[in-house]
Design an enzyme around this catalytic site. Structure first.
Site, mmCIF file in Angstrom:
data_model
loop_
_atom_site.group_PDB
_atom_site.id
_atom_site.type_symbol
_atom_site.label_atom_id
_atom_site.label_comp_id
_atom_site.label_asym_id
_atom_site.label_seq_id
_atom_site.Cartn_x
_atom_site.Cartn_y
_atom_site.Cartn_z
ATOM 1 N N ASP A 210 0.773 -1.157 -0.041
ATOM 2 C CA ASP A 210 0.001 0.070 0.069
ATOM 3 C C ASP A 210 0.901 1.332 -0.035
ATOM 4 O O ASP A 210 2.257 1.220 0.189
ATOM 5 C CB ASP A 210 -1.135 -0.165 1.192
ATOM 6 C CG ASP A 210 -0.142 0.191 2.570
ATOM 7 O OD1 ASP A 210 0.823 -0.481 2.691
ATOM 8 O OD2 ASP A 210 -0.723 1.140 3.372
ATOM 9 N N GLU A 213 3.411 1.612 2.589
ATOM 10 C CA GLU A 213 4.525 0.654 2.297
ATOM 11 C C GLU A 213 4.594 -0.428 3.423
ATOM 12 O O GLU A 213 5.735 -0.927 3.871
ATOM 13 C CB GLU A 213 5.946 1.191 2.127
ATOM 14 C CG GLU A 213 5.866 2.459 1.580
ATOM 15 C CD GLU A 213 7.285 3.431 1.535
ATOM 16 O OE1 GLU A 213 7.596 3.869 2.140
ATOM 17 O OE2 GLU A 213 7.596 3.172 0.334
HETATM 18 C C1 NOJ Z 1 8.878 3.312 6.036
HETATM 19 C C2 NOJ Z 1 7.673 3.603 5.353
HETATM 20 O O1 NOJ Z 1 7.910 4.357 4.456
HETATM 21 C C3 NOJ Z 1 6.785 3.793 6.567
HETATM 22 O O2 NOJ Z 1 5.381 4.219 5.742
HETATM 23 C C4 NOJ Z 1 6.241 2.730 7.156
HETATM 24 O O3 NOJ Z 1 5.529 2.773 8.174
HETATM 25 C C5 NOJ Z 1 7.874 2.143 7.693
HETATM 26 N N1 NOJ Z 1 8.692 1.983 7.004
HETATM 27 C C6 NOJ Z 1 7.539 0.729 8.249
HETATM 28 O O4 NOJ Z 1 7.133 -0.124 7.338
HETATM 29 C C1 NOJ Z 2 6.580 7.091 4.458
HETATM 30 C C2 NOJ Z 2 5.213 7.206 3.882
HETATM 31 O O1 NOJ Z 2 4.253 6.001 4.586
HETATM 32 C C3 NOJ Z 2 5.124 6.753 2.245
HETATM 33 O O2 NOJ Z 2 3.741 6.967 1.873
HETATM 34 C C4 NOJ Z 2 6.033 7.861 1.669
HETATM 35 O O3 NOJ Z 2 5.937 7.518 0.427
HETATM 36 C C5 NOJ Z 2 7.117 7.787 2.409
HETATM 37 N N1 NOJ Z 2 7.376 8.109 3.711
HETATM 38 C C6 NOJ Z 2 8.258 8.918 1.672
HETATM 39 O O4 NOJ Z 2 7.730 10.083 2.075
#
Ligand code: NOJ
Ligand code: NOJ
Length: 452
Positions: A210, A213
């Protein structure tokens, strides 16, 4: 315990000038009477300027749009396909409405760099073809373990280039070679837009990670932006005489639509973010997620499908607001306008670990924009009074983000749920894209506001 918490909140509120030195009184005013025209204009300008700071940074390949300048805790100095596409869409809108020739030139130049860089990464070897979510700033694939593939990226990117194609075409700035670089009928696809459209049209049914991520499955957000890419792609294909492709893309859009309605959870009374979860984070039990609202914002084509005043959409919006209002200590402050909104209630990601989820500016701004879009829908139906109420409701979310913003105007990825201080990645590019689209939606409502 509750009282102790409240006591802390009172103390923190008393200390609030340290959080937002210049804006506290201003926030109260905004809260009382709604945003002024000049405030909205200034925020829109600021957001374009801040996005541009993160495009083509000096030590990166031209056209890279970094998620943030920050290189550690969290490391965000990468080109994320999703974040970059959203930022590029905001820049195209900014280009479309700018009346300043030098600003227009600069925006066009940066967007053309982004287009060349995107072409480069589309042709790099990756672990997951076009579903690869993030790239190093030299354009090579990021190959460490990650939540991959993420199929919203190519769809968002396709929409960003269709918007750019239309803008340049309208202004007579699309050279024949540039036109074909962006869209060419041939298969296998070797043009920037058609590569992504082909990918989306053949892979949208497959589960992926999603936008956060974290979870592999089928996602409302991913589907909605894929649908938009298919509809806009079909229109462009028709325009350039690629009729077979147009028909194929439209067929996909219709199938996606049918699938999307199955995200409605009758018992819960809202659209859930994910179904058919296969792997990843397992504690997202409610299914309630700002991703659904972001989906409508980033995936809307204005054709009436899941409109902002649709009863199911409104129900989802209200459930999200209620859940976050009760969740975060800083939302119990009687003094702060609106409600600070997070990604989803069970969130634990804090930027440097998993010490607890926080409200996010981009999520709070999404609520604002959703209310503005709802107001727009009501206005079109002649319900100006209701539109005005909804607009003021939206204003409170913008004011809320402002309330937590320091004097330098920087928006960080998150707002600490207890202290109200901004935390995690500084100057997250996506925040400014969200601020830009929210303020642009607010400006479209100027018909019902009192000029100030
Ligand atoms: C980094 C992702 O960008 C973030 O959205 C996520 O919550 C954490 N990793 C943990 O998977
Ligand atoms: C974490 C977020 O969850 C994700 O959607 C985003 O792409 C990355 N950070 C980078 O900003």
């Amino acid at each position: 315990m509750r009282n102790r918490n409240s006591l802390w909140i009172v103390i923190l509120i008393a200390l609030a000038p340290a959080v937002a030195p210049a804006s506290r009184q201003q926030c109260r005013d905004l809260f009382a009477v709604g945003l002024s025209r000049s405030f909205v204009r200034a925020e829109a300008d600021r957001s374009v300027e801040r996005i541009l700071r993160n495009v083509s940074p000096a030590d990166a390949k031209p056209g890279v749009i970094v998620a943030a300048e920050q290189r550690e805790n969290p490391p965000y100095y990468y080109h994320w396909v999703r974040d970059a596409g959203l930022a590029a869409q905001a820049l195209v809108s900014a280009y479309n409405r700018s009346e300043d020739p030098s600003e227009r030139n600069l925006l066009r130049q940066r967007l053309q760099e982004y287009s060349r860089f995107s072409e480069f990464i589309q042709t790099q070897p990756t672990k997951t073809d076009l579903g690869e979510p993030k790239f190093n700033v030299d354009g090579t694939a990021y190959n460490d373990p990650w939540g991959r593939r993420q199929n919203d990226g190519p769809a968002i990117r396709a929409s960003s280039f269709i918007q750019l194609y239309r803008a340049l075409d309208r202004d007579g700035l699309l050279t024949p070679s540039e036109r074909l670089r962006l869209y060419k009928t041939e298969l296998p696809a070797r043009s920037v837009i058609k590569r992504d459209l082909e990918y989306v049209s053949h892979h949208w049914r497959e589960p992926c990670f999603d936008l956060w991520e974290e979870v592999k499955g089928d996602h409302f957000y991913t589907r909605m932006v894929q649908r938009r890419a298919m509809i806009e792609g079909a229109d462009l294909a028709d325009q350039v005489g690629d009729f077979g492709a147009a028909k194929w893309y439209r067929l996909q859009a219709r199938d996606i639509e049918r699938d999307m309605l199955s995200f409605w959870d009758v018992d819960k009374g809202y659209f859930v973010a994910t179904k058919n979860r296969l792997e990843g984070v397992s504690y997202k039990n409610s299914g309630l997620d700002i991703a659904v609202i972001l989906a409508l914002l980033h995936g809307s084509t204005g054709d009436g499908f899941l409109a902002f005043d649709d009863a199911k959409v409104v129900a989802t919006l209200e459930k999200i607001e209620t859940a976050f209002a009760a969740l975060y200590p800083i939302n119990r402050s009687p003094d702060a306008p609106g409600v600070a909104i997070g990604r989803y209630p069970e969130d634990r990601y804090s930027g440097d670990g998993f010490s607890g989820g926080n409200p996010w500016p981009l999520a709070t701004l999404a609520m604002a924009e959703a209310y503005y879009r709802m107001a727009e829908a009501k206005l079109k139906k002649g319900e100006a009074g209701l539109a005005n109420t909804l607009m003021l409701k939206g204003d409170r979310f913008v004011a809320r983000v402002k309330y937590h913003t320091g004097a330098d105007g920087s928006l960080y990825e998150q707002i600490n749920r207890d202290s109200g201080y901004m935390v995690s990645a500084k100057d997250l590019t996506w925040n400014y894209a969200a601020l830009f689209t929210a303020t642009a939606a607010r400006q479209r409502l100027s018909r019902i506001e009192t000029p100030r």
